[in-house]
Design an enzyme around this catalytic site. Structure first.
Site, short mmCIF file in Angstrom:
data_model
loop_
_atom_site.label_atom_id
_atom_site.label_comp_id
_atom_site.label_asym_id
_atom_site.label_seq_id
_atom_site.Cartn_x
_atom_site.Cartn_y
_atom_site.Cartn_z
N LYS A 259 39.78 38.01 46.99
CA LYS A 259 39.55 36.57 46.84
C LYS A 259 39.15 36.27 45.39
O LYS A 259 39.60 35.30 44.79
CB LYS A 259 38.46 36.10 47.81
CG LYS A 259 38.25 34.60 47.86
CD LYS A 259 37.29 34.06 46.81
CE LYS A 259 37.12 32.55 46.94
NZ LYS A 259 36.32 31.98 45.85
N ASP A 275 53.79 27.51 43.63
CA ASP A 275 53.38 27.41 45.04
C ASP A 275 52.26 28.41 45.33
O ASP A 275 52.50 29.61 45.48
CB ASP A 275 54.63 27.68 45.90
CG ASP A 275 54.39 27.53 47.38
OD1 ASP A 275 53.22 27.56 47.81
OD2 ASP A 275 55.38 27.37 48.12
N HIS A 373 26.25 32.10 37.77
CA HIS A 373 27.01 31.11 38.54
C HIS A 373 26.21 29.81 38.63
O HIS A 373 26.72 28.72 38.39
CB HIS A 373 27.27 31.67 39.93
CG HIS A 373 28.22 30.86 40.74
ND1 HIS A 373 29.58 30.91 40.54
CD2 HIS A 373 28.02 29.97 41.74
CE1 HIS A 373 30.16 30.09 41.39
NE2 HIS A 373 29.23 29.51 42.12
C1 MEV Z 1 33.53 34.32 44.37
O1 MEV Z 1 34.37 33.19 44.34
C2 MEV Z 1 34.30 35.59 44.11
C3 MEV Z 1 33.52 36.89 44.23
O2 MEV Z 1 32.89 36.97 45.52
C4 MEV Z 1 34.52 38.02 44.07
C5 MEV Z 1 33.98 39.40 44.39
O3 MEV Z 1 33.03 39.52 45.19
O4 MEV Z 1 34.53 40.37 43.84
C6 MEV Z 1 32.43 37.00 43.20
#
Ligand code: MEV
Length: 423
Positions: A259, A275, A373
């Site tokens: 992700k 896409d 973050h």
């Molecule tokens: C957050 O959007 C993405 C992360 O969780 C990816 C990962 O854990 O490697 C920080």
């Protein structure tokens, strides 16, 4: 042209655009499109999808510090998620000195599937499809003379028997070189046009004829070396390695790991009008090719504390067709990147994915991601807490001094600033 602009992140959006425009030679009209003035209208939106009532603007940022195949490149990323652009840029900076990212591409081969059912002699029919391969290819290529004139078109056929609960079906794969297009339209047109011929050859009944999003004949690979990113700290390096290993063996971790990779990949796919769902479906299916869902990347420790990263994934992205040309911002995004082909675009996208993954594991295996973050998210929180535009910086600075970016802290700060203002 250098993709490294010191202090780029500290500039205002207008100054950043000026800097990019200096390097890429963007005209005033183009700059205006990127600023959101006249770039995209409801009328244009109405041409693209149905029942339009408006459109949704998404922030467009530039990832700096990327060198891909020896060429410096600015990478437009469209995302609503804080930290993504900063993380990619930071990781790219660490890979820059050792040459940046090197990529390779297996070619723009897309797969069209034709499902044949009710066949009396599946093995016999399969043989007949092979015998008639040249006629099938000829008919498919008749559908797209432009693609053929560019060196693309249908190249080969794969045929399989798929046993199901009810019967043995035949699955025919049309392998089409779609060149610089993502290619869904070209492939689907061919698959539909060739159906009567396939039914005649197999004496069966065709049900589905549609592109497969598992574009495993269109693989992009990227590689990068990060020179001593932990400054000799063996413990930190070991934690990085162990974190990366977990994503190979545990699907729960692999999903989050991938992700994070897609945070970068989907942002560039979106920015270029490609896409996102096609790429995402293909990538996640490919991550399961061993029978278990696994990491798309591999990380190795080399001599002198080097970390070597590689990524391998299907990337069905194009430079022509769909919104890539019709959306004015998407068109400018490819101009900013300076990419001329689907191959180059896919190489840049894979590099972003690898950089994104490096940044995420590095942060997760050390201080964690929340502090950085939250710092980036702080501006959003300040606005939500009621800060006016001219108060945002002050609120965030005070919160930083208090070492807390919690929402209730922001609210307290805004309240006290407003009380002081009234006095
Ligand atoms: C957050 O959007 C993405 C992360 O969780 C990816 C990962 O854990 O490697 C920080």
């Amino acid at each position: 042209m250098s993709s490294r602009i010191p202090g780029f992140y500290k500039l205002s959006p207008a100054k950043r655009l000026d800097k990019i425009a200096e390097h890429i030679e963007l005209g005033e009209e183009e700059k205006d499109i990127l600023r959101g003035n006249g770039g995209f209208s409801v009328n244009q939106a109405d041409q693209m999808i149905e029942n339009v009532i408006g459109y949704l603007p998404i922030p467009l940022g530039i990832a700096a510090n990327f060198k891909v195949n020896g060429k410096d490149v600015f990478i437009p990323m469209a995302t609503e998620e804080p930290s993504v652009v900063a993380a990619a840029s930071h990781a790219a900076k660490l890979a820059y000195e050792s040459g940046g990212f090197i990529t390779s591409y297996t070619g723009s081969i897309m797969i069209g599937q034709i499902q044949v059912t009710d066949v009396e002699d599946p093995y016999g029919a399969m043989a007949r499809v092979h015998e008639n391969k040249e006629e099938i290819i000829k008919l498919c290529n008749k559908q797209d003379p432009t693609l053929v004139s560019l060196g693309g078109g249908m190249k080969d056929i794969h045929v399989r028997i798929v046993p199901t609960n009810s019967e043995e079906m035949i699955l025919i794969h049309l392998l089409v070189d779609t060149r610089d297009a993502m290619g869904a339209n070209a492939v689907n047109t061919m698959a539909e046009a060739v159906t009567p011929l396939i039914e005649k050859i197999t004496q069966g009944s065709v049900v589905l004829r549609i592109l497969s999003n598992l574009a495993d004949e269109r693989i992009t690979r990227a590689r990068a070396i990060f020179e001593n990113p932990f400054e000799g700290d063996k413990v930190a390096m070991d934690k990085f390695y162990k974190a990366a290993q977990l994503a190979i063996y545990d699907p729960y971790r692999a999903t989050t790991h991938n992700k994070g990779i897609m945070n970068g990949i989907s942002a560039v796919v979106t920015a270029t009008g490609n896409d996102t769902r096609a790429v995402e479906a293909g990538v996640h299916a490919y991550a399961s090719k061993s029978g278990q869902y696994r990491s798309l990347t591999r990380w190795e420790i080399g001599k002198d504390n080097k970390i070597i990263g590689t990524i391998e994934l299907p990337l069905a992205v194009g430079m022509v067709g769909g919104a890539t040309q019709s959306h004015p911002v998407a068109k400018l995004a490819t101009k900013i990147m300076g990419v001329q082909s689907a191959e180059q675009l896919a190489g840049v996208i894979a590099s972003v994915g690898l950089a994104q993954n490096f940044a995420a594991i590095r942060a997760l295996a050390s201080e964690g991601i929340q502090q950085g973050h939250m710092k980036l998210h702080a501006r959003n929180l300040a606005v939500l807490a009621g800060a006016k535009e001219d108060q945002i910086d002050e609120v965030v600075n005070i919160a930083a001094k208090h070492e807390s970016y919690q929402f209730h802290e922001m609210e307290k700060i805004v309240k006290s600033l407003n009380t002081n203002r009234k006095r």
